[in-house]
Design an enzyme around this catalytic site. Structure first.
Site, PDB file in Angstrom:
ATOM      1  CG  ASN A  93     -13.502   4.981  16.927  1.00  0.00           C
ATOM      2  OD1 ASN A  93     -13.126   4.463  15.879  1.00  0.00           O
ATOM      3  ND2 ASN A  93     -14.331   6.029  16.938  1.00  0.00           N
ATOM      4  CB  SER A 146      -4.927   2.805  10.779  1.00  0.00           C
ATOM      5  OG  SER A 146      -4.936   2.979   9.379  1.00  0.00           O
ATOM      6  CE1 TYR A 159      -5.183   8.754  11.481  1.00  0.00           C
ATOM      7  CE2 TYR A 159      -4.254   7.423   9.708  1.00  0.00           C
ATOM      8  CZ  TYR A 159      -5.250   7.657  10.639  1.00  0.00           C
ATOM      9  OH  TYR A 159      -6.315   6.791  10.720  1.00  0.00           O
ATOM     10  CE  LYS A 163      -5.284   6.164  14.175  1.00  0.00           C
ATOM     11  NZ  LYS A 163      -6.448   5.793  14.979  1.00  0.00           N
ATOM     12  CG  ASN A 197     -12.034   8.641   4.336  1.00  0.00           C
ATOM     13  OD1 ASN A 197     -13.229   8.913   4.283  1.00  0.00           O
ATOM     14  ND2 ASN A 197     -11.585   7.426   4.584  1.00  0.00           N
TER      15      ASN A 197
HETATM   16  N1  LIG Z   1     -12.015   6.019   7.949  1.00  0.00           N
HETATM   17  C1  LIG Z   1     -10.932   5.324   7.708  1.00  0.00           C
HETATM   18  O1  LIG Z   1     -10.609   5.022   6.550  1.00  0.00           O
HETATM   19  C2  LIG Z   1     -10.077   4.845   8.816  1.00  0.00           C
HETATM   20  C3  LIG Z   1     -10.214   5.306  10.110  1.00  0.00           C
HETATM   21  N2  LIG Z   1      -9.384   4.838  11.088  1.00  0.00           N
HETATM   22  C4  LIG Z   1      -9.525   5.302  12.456  1.00  0.00           C
HETATM   23  O2  LIG Z   1     -10.849   5.120  12.883  1.00  0.00           O
HETATM   24  C5  LIG Z   1     -11.132   6.030  13.926  1.00  0.00           C
HETATM   25  C6  LIG Z   1     -12.486   6.655  13.662  1.00  0.00           C
HETATM   26  O3  LIG Z   1     -12.399   7.432  12.488  1.00  0.00           O
HETATM   27  P1  LIG Z   1     -13.625   7.644  11.482  1.00  0.00           P
HETATM   28  O4  LIG Z   1     -14.844   7.062  12.016  1.00  0.00           O
HETATM   29  O5  LIG Z   1     -13.152   7.248  10.149  1.00  0.00           O
HETATM   30  O6  LIG Z   1     -13.697   9.238  11.446  1.00  0.00           O
HETATM   31  P2  LIG Z   1     -14.845  10.268  11.874  1.00  0.00           P
HETATM   32  O7  LIG Z   1     -14.281  11.606  11.622  1.00  0.00           O
HETATM   33  O8  LIG Z   1     -16.138   9.904  11.237  1.00  0.00           O
HETATM   34  O9  LIG Z   1     -15.002  10.003  13.447  1.00  0.00           O
HETATM   35  C7  LIG Z   1     -13.998  10.394  14.342  1.00  0.00           C
HETATM   36  C8  LIG Z   1     -14.568  10.404  15.733  1.00  0.00           C
HETATM   37  O10 LIG Z   1     -13.571  10.915  16.619  1.00  0.00           O
HETATM   38  C9  LIG Z   1     -14.094  12.058  17.284  1.00  0.00           C
HETATM   39  N3  LIG Z   1     -13.048  13.016  17.552  1.00  0.00           N
HETATM   40  C10 LIG Z   1     -12.349  13.769  16.662  1.00  0.00           C
HETATM   41  N4  LIG Z   1     -11.515  14.585  17.300  1.00  0.00           N
HETATM   42  C11 LIG Z   1     -11.668  14.354  18.615  1.00  0.00           C
HETATM   43  C12 LIG Z   1     -11.082  14.888  19.780  1.00  0.00           C
HETATM   44  N5  LIG Z   1     -10.167  15.860  19.719  1.00  0.00           N
HETATM   45  N6  LIG Z   1     -11.485  14.430  20.969  1.00  0.00           N
HETATM   46  C13 LIG Z   1     -12.436  13.466  21.064  1.00  0.00           C
HETATM   47  N7  LIG Z   1     -13.029  12.922  19.998  1.00  0.00           N
HETATM   48  C14 LIG Z   1     -12.642  13.360  18.788  1.00  0.00           C
HETATM   49  C15 LIG Z   1     -15.145  12.609  16.335  1.00  0.00           C
HETATM   50  O11 LIG Z   1     -16.069  13.453  16.984  1.00  0.00           O
HETATM   51  C16 LIG Z   1     -15.773  11.330  15.855  1.00  0.00           C
HETATM   52  O12 LIG Z   1     -16.667  10.843  16.810  1.00  0.00           O
HETATM   53  C17 LIG Z   1      -9.964   7.017  13.952  1.00  0.00           C
HETATM   54  O13 LIG Z   1      -9.103   6.690  15.018  1.00  0.00           O
HETATM   55  C18 LIG Z   1      -9.269   6.778  12.625  1.00  0.00           C
HETATM   56  O14 LIG Z   1      -7.902   7.063  12.690  1.00  0.00           O
HETATM   57  C19 LIG Z   1      -8.440   3.911  10.853  1.00  0.00           C
HETATM   58  C20 LIG Z   1      -8.267   3.442   9.590  1.00  0.00           C
HETATM   59  C21 LIG Z   1      -9.056   3.871   8.481  1.00  0.00           C
HETATM   60  C1  LIG Z   2      -8.175   8.742   6.681  1.00  0.00           C
HETATM   61  C2  LIG Z   2      -7.687   7.740   5.696  1.00  0.00           C
HETATM   62  O1  LIG Z   2      -8.512   7.689   4.589  1.00  0.00           O
HETATM   63  C3  LIG Z   2      -7.697   6.390   6.276  1.00  0.00           C
HETATM   64  O2  LIG Z   2      -7.123   6.448   7.536  1.00  0.00           O
HETATM   65  C4  LIG Z   2      -6.358   5.424   7.690  1.00  0.00           C
HETATM   66  O3  LIG Z   2      -5.938   5.093   8.760  1.00  0.00           O
HETATM   67  C5  LIG Z   2      -6.082   4.743   6.441  1.00  0.00           C
HETATM   68  O4  LIG Z   2      -4.794   5.112   6.074  1.00  0.00           O
HETATM   69  C6  LIG Z   2      -7.035   5.312   5.467  1.00  0.00           C
HETATM   70  O5  LIG Z   2      -6.381   5.793   4.355  1.00  0.00           O
END
Ligand SMILES: NC(=O)C1=CN([C@@H]2O[C@H](COP(=O)(O)OP(=O)(O)OC[C@H]3O[C@@H](n4cnc5c(N)ncnc54)[C@H](O)[C@@H]3O)[C@@H](O)[C@H]2O)C=CC1
Ligand SMILES: C[C@H](O)[C@@H]1OC(=O)[C@H](O)[C@@H]1O
Length: 256
Positions: A93, A146, A159, A163, A197
């Protein structure tokens, strides 16, 4: 309880979507290991989340190991096996999305994004798969891809390919690992409010636009991903592999 006594690893489990998934797996009876990058702030968040997991009556452990480090995959698996004895489910994740325009994309921003999101996923999934093959009784691998695997973003040119790559990785590993009884699936979140975001959605016009495009009428929360992740990890999904599960409130389907 859908995951009683299973042993689950969630990368990026310190906060956001990964934290919600880790806690939901624990609610369903799994022992849960989590990881995130190796910084002081991240260690603090990992320890706090691991405590929350343990408070649910299961075992927990955490590892500070940055996804872009080629040794990380092996370290994560070793940590889970040393804490729990085996690994049943691996959820990749961890990810970053430093929004930036295309024409002046710094090379280092592009390379870091690819390294964390795609290369990190590849080698972590490979390490988890080798452990599952060694155990000899299958397993489940889930990658958080994503909606951006399917559509573009002008500020996400570095990015979105990662994905799409992670989705493709789950399709190819589903084929490579099917004979070992290891299922591989991708979760495709839409726009979920997290730290990734926070700045982007601080713009009220952008936020209203994203809400307006979403048929369910709201942005997602991390918990919206937790149930789908538990489903894919569980025996309810025993014949599901190579699949892509959109969890986006209908965003992708909404052309007009
Ligand atoms: N929030 C959104 O709208 C969306 C998020 N995603 C994906 O969901 C996943 C989780 O993202 P979120 O929870 O939204 O963001 P977040 O920023 O809240 O969490 C990201 C997590 O990844 C960890 N992380 C970041 N850089 C790292 C590194 N270099 N090495 C190890 N761990 C690292 C962070 O410490 C955190 O635990 C990501 O892969 C993101 O691309 C996908 C689609 C939409
Ligand atoms: C970080 C963005 O808000 C989020 O990440 C994704 O993978 C989707 O494109 C969302 O926009």
């Amino acid at each position: 309880m859908l995951l009683k006594d299973r042993n689950v690893f969630v990368t990026g489990g310190s906060k956001g979507i990964g934290r919600a998934i880790a806690l939901k797996c624990a609610e369903h009876g799994a022992n849960v290991a989590i990881s995130a990058e190796d910084t002081a702030e991240s260690r603090e968040a990992l320890a706090a989340t691991a405590d929350e997991i343990a408070a649910l009556g299961v075992r927990s452990t955490w590892v500070a190991a940055s996804a872009e480090d080629p040794e990380t995959g092996e370290r994560l698996v070793e940590a889970a096996v040393s804490a729990f004895g085996r690994l049943d489910t691996f959820i990749n994740n961890a990810g970053i999305c430093p929004f930036h325009s295309f024409l002046d994309m710094p090379r280092e921003t592009y390379l870091k994004t690819v390294d964390v999101n795609l290369n990190g996923a590849y080698f972590a999934v490979q390490a988890a798969a080798n452990q599952m093959v060694k155990q000899g009784d299958g397993g489940a691998i889930i990658a958080v891809s994503s909606i951006s695997a399917l559509v573009g973003g002008g500020m996400q040119t570095h990015y979105t390919p990662t994905k799409a790559g992670v989705l493709s990785l789950m399709q190819s590993t589903a084929i490579a690992l099917g004979p070992h009884g290891i299922r591989c699936n991708a979760l495709l979140p839409g726009t979920i409010e997290t730290d990734i975001n926070r700045d982007d959605l601080a713009d009220p016009d952008k936020r209203a636009y994203m809400e307006g495009r979403t048929p369910l009428g709201r942005l997602g929360t991390p918990d919206d991903l937790a149930g789908p992740a538990v489903f894919l990890a569980s025996d309810l999904a025993q014949y599901v592999t190579g699949a892509a599960l959109l969890v986006d409130g209908g965003l992708f389907a909404n052309l007009q």
